[in-house]
Design a protein around this motif. Structure first.
Motif, mmCIF file in Angstrom:
data_model
loop_
_atom_site.group_PDB
_atom_site.id
_atom_site.type_symbol
_atom_site.label_atom_id
_atom_site.label_comp_id
_atom_site.label_asym_id
_atom_site.label_seq_id
_atom_site.Cartn_x
_atom_site.Cartn_y
_atom_site.Cartn_z
ATOM 1 N N ASP A 29 1.902 4.719 1.007
ATOM 2 C CA ASP A 29 2.026 3.944 2.317
ATOM 3 C C ASP A 29 2.421 4.900 2.731
ATOM 4 O O ASP A 29 3.786 5.557 3.428
ATOM 5 C CB ASP A 29 3.073 3.728 1.294
ATOM 6 N N LEU A 30 1.789 4.809 4.026
ATOM 7 C CA LEU A 30 1.479 5.306 5.466
ATOM 8 C C LEU A 30 3.259 5.110 6.062
ATOM 9 O O LEU A 30 3.255 5.267 7.436
ATOM 10 C CB LEU A 30 0.541 5.186 6.210
ATOM 11 N N ARG A 31 3.239 3.724 6.177
ATOM 12 C CA ARG A 31 4.528 3.615 6.253
ATOM 13 C C ARG A 31 5.747 4.131 6.351
ATOM 14 O O ARG A 31 7.123 4.770 7.116
ATOM 15 C CB ARG A 31 5.314 1.893 6.098
ATOM 16 N N SER A 32 6.045 4.785 5.350
ATOM 17 C CA SER A 32 6.405 5.695 4.911
ATOM 18 C C SER A 32 6.089 6.858 5.595
ATOM 19 O O SER A 32 7.682 8.470 4.735
ATOM 20 C CB SER A 32 7.182 5.705 3.829
ATOM 21 N N CYS A 33 5.474 7.591 6.106
ATOM 22 C CA CYS A 33 4.839 8.938 6.230
ATOM 23 C C CYS A 33 4.690 9.745 7.455
ATOM 24 O O CYS A 33 4.830 8.605 8.024
ATOM 25 C CB CYS A 33 4.115 9.442 5.619
ATOM 26 N N ASP A 34 6.153 10.271 7.556
ATOM 27 C CA ASP A 34 5.769 11.203 9.558
ATOM 28 C C ASP A 34 6.042 12.123 9.001
ATOM 29 O O ASP A 34 5.985 12.768 10.148
ATOM 30 C CB ASP A 34 7.670 10.875 10.009
ATOM 31 N N ILE A 77 4.267 14.225 -5.203
ATOM 32 C CA ILE A 77 5.907 12.754 -5.215
ATOM 33 C C ILE A 77 6.869 13.267 -5.323
ATOM 34 O O ILE A 77 7.539 12.727 -4.634
ATOM 35 C CB ILE A 77 4.604 11.939 -6.209
ATOM 36 N N GLN A 78 7.396 14.390 -6.061
ATOM 37 C CA GLN A 78 8.369 14.550 -6.318
ATOM 38 C C GLN A 78 8.940 14.953 -4.991
ATOM 39 O O GLN A 78 10.027 15.185 -4.689
ATOM 40 C CB GLN A 78 8.410 16.064 -6.832
ATOM 41 N N ALA A 79 8.250 15.851 -4.347
ATOM 42 C CA ALA A 79 8.699 16.728 -3.005
ATOM 43 C C ALA A 79 9.330 15.645 -1.894
ATOM 44 O O ALA A 79 9.783 15.785 -1.209
ATOM 45 C CB ALA A 79 8.245 17.660 -2.731
ATOM 46 N N CYS A 80 8.282 14.026 -1.851
ATOM 47 C CA CYS A 80 8.088 13.720 -0.519
ATOM 48 C C CYS A 80 9.609 12.728 -0.115
ATOM 49 O O CYS A 80 10.789 12.133 -1.698
ATOM 50 C CB CYS A 80 7.268 12.802 -1.392
ATOM 51 N N PRO A 81 9.913 13.140 0.653
ATOM 52 C CA PRO A 81 11.143 13.312 1.066
ATOM 53 C C PRO A 81 11.705 11.636 1.215
ATOM 54 O O PRO A 81 12.935 10.292 1.513
ATOM 55 C CB PRO A 81 11.912 13.885 2.194
ATOM 56 N N ASN A 82 10.439 10.679 2.203
ATOM 57 C CA ASN A 82 10.319 9.434 2.060
ATOM 58 C C ASN A 82 9.858 8.565 0.925
ATOM 59 O O ASN A 82 9.893 7.350 1.228
ATOM 60 C CB ASN A 82 9.988 9.118 3.648
ATOM 61 N N ASP A 83 9.647 9.243 -0.162
ATOM 62 C CA ASP A 83 9.599 8.262 -1.340
ATOM 63 C C ASP A 83 7.872 7.696 -0.808
ATOM 64 O O ASP A 83 7.831 6.618 -1.098
ATOM 65 C CB ASP A 83 10.055 7.495 -1.582
ATOM 66 N N ALA A 84 7.082 8.176 -0.209
ATOM 67 C CA ALA A 84 5.566 7.123 1.003
ATOM 68 C C ALA A 84 5.144 7.476 -0.869
ATOM 69 O O ALA A 84 3.700 6.362 -0.106
ATOM 70 C CB ALA A 84 5.007 7.812 1.504
ATOM 71 N N ILE A 85 4.838 7.897 -1.915
ATOM 72 C CA ILE A 85 3.254 8.021 -2.394
ATOM 73 C C ILE A 85 3.843 7.767 -3.685
ATOM 74 O O ILE A 85 5.284 8.036 -4.339
ATOM 75 C CB ILE A 85 3.277 9.821 -2.851
#
Lengths: 331, 453
Positions: free
Chosen positions: A95-100, A244-252
């Motif tokens: 979800d690119l909306r959540s990836c910064d 996925i575990q590490a993504c702080p924004n739960d984008a994946i």
């Protein structure tokens, strides 16, 4: 001498008006020309050539059976099955909306870092890499890019030794014990998602204990190709991949298309609905590679990123520094 | 008859002289080549130890000098077999003094080329995986098959017309050369005595070989191009790639043949047999292929450049305007147009003109091979900065060793085997005398009259 006499005779034959071709054939020591080529002769030749080539076609399968290693079964787990007994079809939805690009964290991208730490990926390999793509109206978006796990994988098609192969679960893996390092898969991959161990890859002490399999490419092996393996061993054991575990924004999100479910570790979605309702797309669809990684368009707006905030911190390989005399190379 | 027997004696002398006498310069030359090869082996040893990190290839430009040298060598291998088969099949009589050389270039170039694929492998120790686990779907396997088939065929095609010559040497050199060499000749002569049945069999065997070798030769460079053509890279995504590579291969093959012919003609005094006309005829062939190459380039670049799809603009810029423009224009103008002009213009159409054209063609084609590989990989696939590649000393050393090996094998060859097909040259001479007994024949008979004594 003898030879001269013959030429003389022939010359005489010429002078007598005798045909040169007819007397040439039956006289020893006379020069011959290649015989005339008849159509039947040519056809027979090609038939013979085809018959001669047949063993070439039959040989490799025979050898393959003989070596009893035509398959890579031993290095691959049993395919995971859903409730109905159907084989899972792993997918990733980003979800690119959540990836910064982890701008808000002030760190290098956490997905890449976790992947690098979890797999001991040698520097400069970024099996999941955050590309920064320019938007048409200026500004950028971040695109986390793992191996796209194509269903028409160009890399698998060109591999001469089946070292890279598709699995029943729809992933693409590499057997580094078979790879010959020809790198044609790297030329074939349109996503720049394959990495080569140019030198002796650094191996930390803890990786020496690891049980190598194409699903768990530890330790890395010199002269072979590596890439994101989609962590099917982890999901089969009930955990999400490191990124996925590490993504702080739960984008994946990771999921199973067969069971129509995906999760980012926080929420569970119906994969098909999630994809359709959010106009999901795949990278370079026109190439016909049919990736298993989907993207939902965006530029980090869900986590408050402005398109004009460009740049991300470079990836680091902290574990490499723990290995004595580790050799790294540029990308 | 007086004239004919002295002609024979001179031919025999020309054929056997390189086999019997060896100058000091020759040994120095061999020593020099061995040093270059030794240096390359040392570099390769380092590469085996440290991995391909000693090259400048990296993930994004993952093929470089090795693969382009491979392509180049396979290209010049078309010098021989194909050219000699074409000339044989069309029964061009002027071919006789040059076919042996051409066929030998093929065998040597193929062997040298094959080495470079192996040198490029990350895991040379797993070479035999290709046989154990080979997949028919992979262009690399097509290549291995095509190259080995072509090599086998070329060796057969080199060997067949050499049988009568081996018998000739076996009989004529008895007592004049070492025992092992006579033994070699007698083994390779396979009991040739020159009777009618043997001649007939040799004739049919050569016909079979030359009919088979033509499609094989075409297939070889076609599948070499498909190593690139079967990937999803924009600059390589071309349906004419196979034909383009085959044309380029024959083109550079002719040029290499001209260069090697010129050198050996000078060293071994073959002027009586290899005339300016041979260079000019080969020059015509080279000119024709220059035109084909120009045509192929235009149709290739126009169809992609006109539409300018994703990636093509970058590719065109790097080829024609930016990083590689100097080299690429050299290839287009110096490697294709200039040789074409040299052959076209009557006052440059002579031995030296053709030789210079051939040197330009080979240089141009090497540049083309290199940039096809490197620029094809350099076009970015994702949003990243374009990579750069400049071959390391290891790569240059191994490449130099490859060319030295090429020269070494040819140098050794001319000391063991006759440079020209003795029996074919003789036969051609006899035929020309026979067919034009009253009037002197244009080529062969006119020369010895002037060249006698």
């Amino acid at each position: 001498m003898k030879r001269e006499l013959k030429v003389e005779k022939k010359m005489m034959g010429k002078n007598d008006g005798g045909s040169g071709a007819s007397d040439r054939d039956d006289r020893p020591g006379e020069p011959t020309q290649p015989p005339k080529v008849s159509r039947r002769g040519v056809l027979r030749l090609f038939g013979m050539a085809a018959a001669g080539a047949a063993p070439l076609i039959l040989l490799p399968p025979v050898l393959q059976k003989a070596s009893d290693a035509g398959r890579v079964v031993e290095s691959q787990g049993e395919p995971a099955k859903g409730p109905g007994g159907r084989i899972r079809q792993w997918t990733m939805i980003i979800d690119l909306r959540s990836c910064d690009g982890c701008q808000s964290q002030g760190t290098p991208p956490q997905c890449t870092t976790a992947c690098v730490e979890g797999h001991f990926a040698p520097e400069p390999m970024e099996w999941i890499q955050i590309f920064e793509h320019e938007l048409p109206g200026g500004g950028t978006q971040f695109i986390p890019t793992p191996c796209q796990q194509c269903q028409n994988p160009p890399c698998v098609n060109v591999c001469p030794v089946a070292a890279t192969f598709s699995t029943p679960e729809g992933t693409v893996l590499i057997d580094q014990d078979r790879c010959i390092g020809c790198r044609i898969c790297m030329a074939a991959c349109p996503y720049d998602r394959r990495f080569f161990n140019w030198g002796d890859p650094p191996v930390p002490p803890e990786a020496l204990l690891a049980d190598y399999s194409p699903e768990h490419q530890v330790p890395a092996k010199k002269g072979t190709v590596m890439k994101c393996d989609f962590c099917p061993d982890m999901v089969r054991a009930g955990t999400l991949p490191f990124c996925i575990q590490a993504c702080p924004n739960d984008a994946i999100y990771y999921g199973d298309l067969e069971d129509d479910v995906a999760t980012n570790g926080k929420e569970i979605v119906a994969a098909s609905r999630f994809l359709s309702e959010n106009q999901a797309y795949r990278l370079k669809e026109d190439k016909g590679t049919k990736p298993r990684v989907y993207y939902i368009p965006g530029h980090g707006e869900a986590v408050g990123r402005d398109t004009a905030d460009e740049g991300r911190l470079p990836t680091e390989w902290p574990w490499v520094e723990r290995v004595k005399g580790a050799k790294t190379w540029r990308r | 008859m007086e004239e004919m027997s002295s002609w024979r004696q001179r031919l025999e002398h020309t054929i056997t002289a390189p086999l019997l006498n060896t100058s000091r310069i020759y040994y120095l030359w061999i020593a020099f080549l061995l040093v270059v090869i030794g240096w390359g082996v040392y570099a390769f040893y380092g590469q085996l130890n440290d991995g391909l990190i000693v090259t400048d290839m990296r993930d994004r430009i993952s093929w470089g000098l090795y693969i382009s040298t491979f392509v180049f060598f396979i290209g010049i291998s078309h010098a021989g077999t194909l050219i000699s088969a074409i000339l044989r099949i069309t029964q061009a009589r002027w071919r006789t003094p040059i076919t042996r050389l051409a066929e030998f270039i093929t065998v040597v170039a193929l062997s040298c080329g094959a080495i470079f694929v192996i040198v490029d492998m990350g895991r040379v120790d797993r070479l035999f995986n290709i046989i154990l686990y080979g997949r028919w779907q992979s262009p690399i396997v097509w290549d291995v098959l095509a190259v080995t088939t072509y090599l086998t065929g070329s060796i057969a095609y080199l060997f067949l017309p050499m049988i009568p010559d081996m018998a000739f040497l076996r009989d004529r050199l008895a007592g004049r050369v070492s025992a092992w060499r006579l033994r070699l000749y007698s083994i390779l002569a396979v009991g040739w005595v020159g009777n009618a049945a043997q001649k007939r069999n040799l004739g049919s065997a050569m016909t079979v070989a030359m009919l088979l070798i033509l499609p094989i030769a075409v297939s070889v460079h076609t599948v070499v191009s498909w190593i690139f053509g079967m990937t999803l890279r924009e600059p390589w995504n071309s349906t004419i790639f196979g034909a383009f590579f085959v044309a380029g291969a024959i083109f550079s093959g002719i040029a290499t043949l001209i260069i090697v012919m010129a050198i050996l003609r000078k060293i071994y005094h073959l002027e009586e047999y290899i005339h300016e006309k041979h260079f000019i005829y080969l020059g015509y062939m080279m000119g024709a292929f220059a035109l084909i190459m120009i045509y192929a380039n235009i149709s290739e670049f126009l169809t992609t450049g006109y539409k300018l799809e994703e990636g093509v603009e970058f590719h065109f810029n790097q080829l024609f305007r930016e990083e590689y423009a100097g080299f690429y224009w050299f290839y287009m103008l110096g490697g294709l147009v200039l040789p074409g002009l040299i052959i076209l213009l009557p006052w440059t159409r002579n031995f030296w003109g053709i030789l210079v054209a051939a040197v330009f063609v080979d240089a141009g084609m090497w540049v083309e091979r290199y940039f096809i590989v490197v620029t094809g990989l350099r076009v970015p696939l994702m949003p990243y900065e374009p990579s750069s590649y400049s071959p390391s000393w290891v790569e240059f050393s191994i490449m130099a060793a490859g060319f030295a090996l090429f020269a070494l094998l040819i140098s050794i060859f001319v000391k063991i085997f006759p440079i020209m097909a003795h029996w074919e040259v003789e036969e051609d001479y006899e035929l020309s005398l026979a067919s034009a007994a009253p009037a002197p024949p244009p080529g062969a008979a006119a020369e010895p009259a002037g060249g006698a004594n």
